[in-house]
Design an enzyme around this catalytic site. Structure first.
Site, PDB file in Angstrom:
ATOM      1  N   LYS A 109     -21.665  10.887 -17.809  1.00 36.18           N
ATOM      2  CA  LYS A 109     -22.254   9.691 -18.430  1.00 36.18           C
ATOM      3  C   LYS A 109     -21.637   8.455 -17.779  1.00 36.18           C
ATOM      4  O   LYS A 109     -20.484   8.117 -18.033  1.00 36.18           O
ATOM      5  CB  LYS A 109     -21.980   9.656 -19.938  1.00 36.18           C
ATOM      6  N   GLU A 127      -7.781   8.130 -18.062  1.00 39.25           N
ATOM      7  CA  GLU A 127      -7.290   7.035 -17.215  1.00 39.25           C
ATOM      8  C   GLU A 127      -7.612   5.750 -17.958  1.00 39.25           C
ATOM      9  O   GLU A 127      -8.752   5.281 -17.933  1.00 39.25           O
ATOM     10  CB  GLU A 127      -8.004   7.035 -15.857  1.00 39.25           C
ATOM     11  N   CYS A 152      -8.063  -1.578 -13.582  1.00 38.74           N
ATOM     12  CA  CYS A 152      -6.956  -1.275 -14.500  1.00 38.74           C
ATOM     13  C   CYS A 152      -5.620  -1.377 -13.775  1.00 38.74           C
ATOM     14  O   CYS A 152      -4.576  -1.313 -14.418  1.00 38.74           O
ATOM     15  CB  CYS A 152      -7.143   0.068 -15.179  1.00 38.74           C
ATOM     16  N   GLU A 192      -5.003  -6.348 -21.305  1.00 35.47           N
ATOM     17  CA  GLU A 192      -5.640  -6.439 -19.982  1.00 35.47           C
ATOM     18  C   GLU A 192      -6.518  -7.677 -19.932  1.00 35.47           C
ATOM     19  O   GLU A 192      -7.398  -7.837 -20.780  1.00 35.47           O
ATOM     20  CB  GLU A 192      -6.541  -5.225 -19.769  1.00 35.47           C
TER      21      GLU A 192
HETATM   22  C1  SIN Z   1      -9.357   1.626 -11.578  1.00 33.76           C
HETATM   23  O1  SIN Z   1      -8.983   0.490 -11.681  1.00 33.76           O
HETATM   24  O2  SIN Z   1      -9.882   2.228 -12.532  1.00 33.76           O
HETATM   25  C2  SIN Z   1      -9.202   2.418 -10.292  1.00 33.76           C
HETATM   26  C3  SIN Z   1      -8.496   1.670  -9.257  1.00 33.76           C
HETATM   27  C4  SIN Z   1      -8.209   2.495  -8.039  1.00 33.76           C
HETATM   28  O3  SIN Z   1      -8.576   3.665  -7.947  1.00 33.76           O
HETATM   29  O4  SIN Z   1      -7.579   1.942  -7.144  1.00 33.76           O
END
Ligand code: SIN
Length: 491
Positions: free
Chosen positions: A185, A261, A295, A392
């Protein structure tokens, strides 16, 4: 409409218009939702708005396909993944354009993401052939003890809008390599890259039912179906900590294997022995890639007092040169944010910081381009009690904080519930070891802003997640260990 492929005239110029039309035709009974370009607000395409019933159907297809796919030899699965890799490579420019249109990032970044996404397919195609078990020295003369690694089963994968291509391949490739089938998804903001990747997987000969795509504007419904299903044995999610927490709770009833993640709050620490040019360039890259919407974006820039003023001025003047614009326009360094809510959030965080004493030394407002554009911004005099340091930002705003001692820097860096990545710039070797070992995170990056690769483990500690993606460890997330005790052997 183009009757042959169900493509509306406005979509005809879109890369992969035919694949999008075919995917829609395959779900002709479903309602649709509109995907828009975040830079212009223009309608790009209408895609099927699938719901609980279709998600359940996708799980059934994945379950039925599992036995056959798992029974293939590793070499066969490797060859099919390589075929998918080749087709993506052939159409990389179209995929990059599609990505920029639906996500907004500068085309150069989109091109880099396609190549990054490809590395996961290549890597896991190779790793498919190295899923070794073990033979354990026996504790009894009539027994032989083995460890088998077997695919987990059907995987549910939920991917984010900030990397609409690479986060798909980072989950689908290891799942398929291990012998799992998958229900994917993608984020509702960016389903087009996933539709294109899905079409190429089928074209590469990956059997129907092995990769199943569910596009939707109701992610919560699909999340509930995936997590409640006993047939889905693993969930892999990339997205916010808030949603990760919810999914983890929902997975409890069926005790699923989980990879999460989640969010980050990356400190970017500049010590007084740092190479200042490298630190400024690194901070720009770590903060403004993808308009700060990753992230692993630098969320708090901590600078030692002796070099604070010099760093702040050099960083500010570098930020002032960043070109904001439509990702398709040549020269654009910073694209739009994904939607109006993202701009509102950034605005709120900056307002709160300023109300509590932070100073805007660059930017600090919506961009003259309007819509989803926000000015690259630098704030100084930021303190830990401001909301901007605790969550964030996911936008092009760099908060600068000052510290005196190494101990204080480590305390500030670790003073967060997150623990994904920490960056630091320094030269002294004793300091480097001390700091690297003390930082509470899954990834530490010294004197660089780039680190992601298919060969290295990506993932966080604390509320940044569970598990690792990429690398030799990435495949472990998709296999179960079976202990096989062979008894009754004659001497
Ligand atoms: C992410 O920010 O979710 C992934 C960043 C990355 O793989 O460098």
């Amino acid at each position: 409409m183009n009757a042959a492929h169900g493509i509306a005239p406005a979509e005809a110029a879109l890369p992969f218009a035919e694949a999008i039309g075919q995917f829609r035709a395959a779900h002709a009974a479903a309602a649709t939702f509109t995907v828009r370009n975040p830079a212009t607000g223009a309608r790009l395409a209408d895609v099927p708005d699938l719901g609980r019933m279709e998600a359940g159907h996708a799980i059934d297809l994945a379950r039925k396909a599992f036995t056959g796919w798992a029974a293939r030899t590793a070499k066969e699965r490797c060859a099919l993944l390589r075929g998918w890799h080749r087709l993506i490579l052939d159409r990389q420019e179209e995929l990059a354009r599609l990505l920029t249109l639906e996500q907004g990032k500068p085309l150069a970044e989109a091109r880099a993401e396609i190549l990054y996404g490809l590395t996961f397919i290549e890597w896991f195609a190779e790793e498919a052939r190295r899923v070794y078990g073990d033979i354990i020295p026996t504790h009894a003369a009539d027994k032989r003890l083995l460890v088998l690694k077997q695919p987990v089963g059907v995987v549910g994968a939920i991917t984010p809008w900030n990397f609409p291509n690479a986060m798909v391949t980072r989950k689908v490739a290891p799942a398929l390599a291990a012998g799992c089938t998958i229900v994917l998804k993608p984020a509702e903001e960016t389903p087009l890259s996933a539709i294109a990747l899905h079409a190429l997987a089928l074209e590469a000969g990956i059997p129907a039912g092995v990769v199943n795509l569910v596009t939707t504007s109701r992610p919560g419904d699909i999340g509930e179906v995936l997590t409640a299903s006993h047939d889905v044995r693993k969930l892999s999610f990339t997205g916010s900590t808030e949603v990760g927490r919810l999914l983890m709770r929902q997975c409890a009833d069926t005790i699923k294997k989980l990879s999460l993640e989640l969010g980050g709050n990356a400190p970017f620490i500049v010590f007084d022995d740092a190479d200042m040019d490298a630190a400024v360039a690194g901070a720009i890259a770590a903060k403004f890639r993808n308009s700060g919407q990753t992230c692993v974006s630098a969320n708090r820039i901590l600078v030692q007092s002796r070099v604070y003023a010099a760093f702040a001025e050099r960083f500010r003047s570098a930020v002032a040169t960043l070109e904001v614009g439509d990702g398709m326009a040549p020269g654009t360094g910073v694209g739009p944010l994904i939607n109006a809510a993202a701009v509102d959030k950034v605005e709120r965080l900056v307002r709160d910081a300023v109300a509590r004493g932070a100073k805007i030394v660059q930017g600090g407002a919506r961009h003259a381009l309007g819509g989803n554009f926000y000015q690259p911004t630098v704030l100084t005099d930021v303190r830990p009690d401001m909301a901007i340091t605790g969550q964030e930002i996911f936008g092009p705003v760099a908060p600068l904080m000052v510290f005196d001692t190494d101990r204080e820097a480590i305390h500030l860096a670790n003073d967060t519930r997150y623990g994904l990545v920490s960056y630091f710039y320094a030269q002294d070797m004793s300091r480097i070891w001390r700091v690297a070992e003390a930082l509470e995170c899954g990834i530490v990056v010294l004197n660089s802003a780039t680190f992601s690769s298919e060969a290295t483990p990506f993932g966080g500690v604390k509320e940044s997640g569970i598990g690792r993606e990429g690398s030799k460890y990435g495949l472990d997330e998709y296999v179960e260990i079976k202990y096989f005790c062979m008894g009754g052997l004659q001497g």
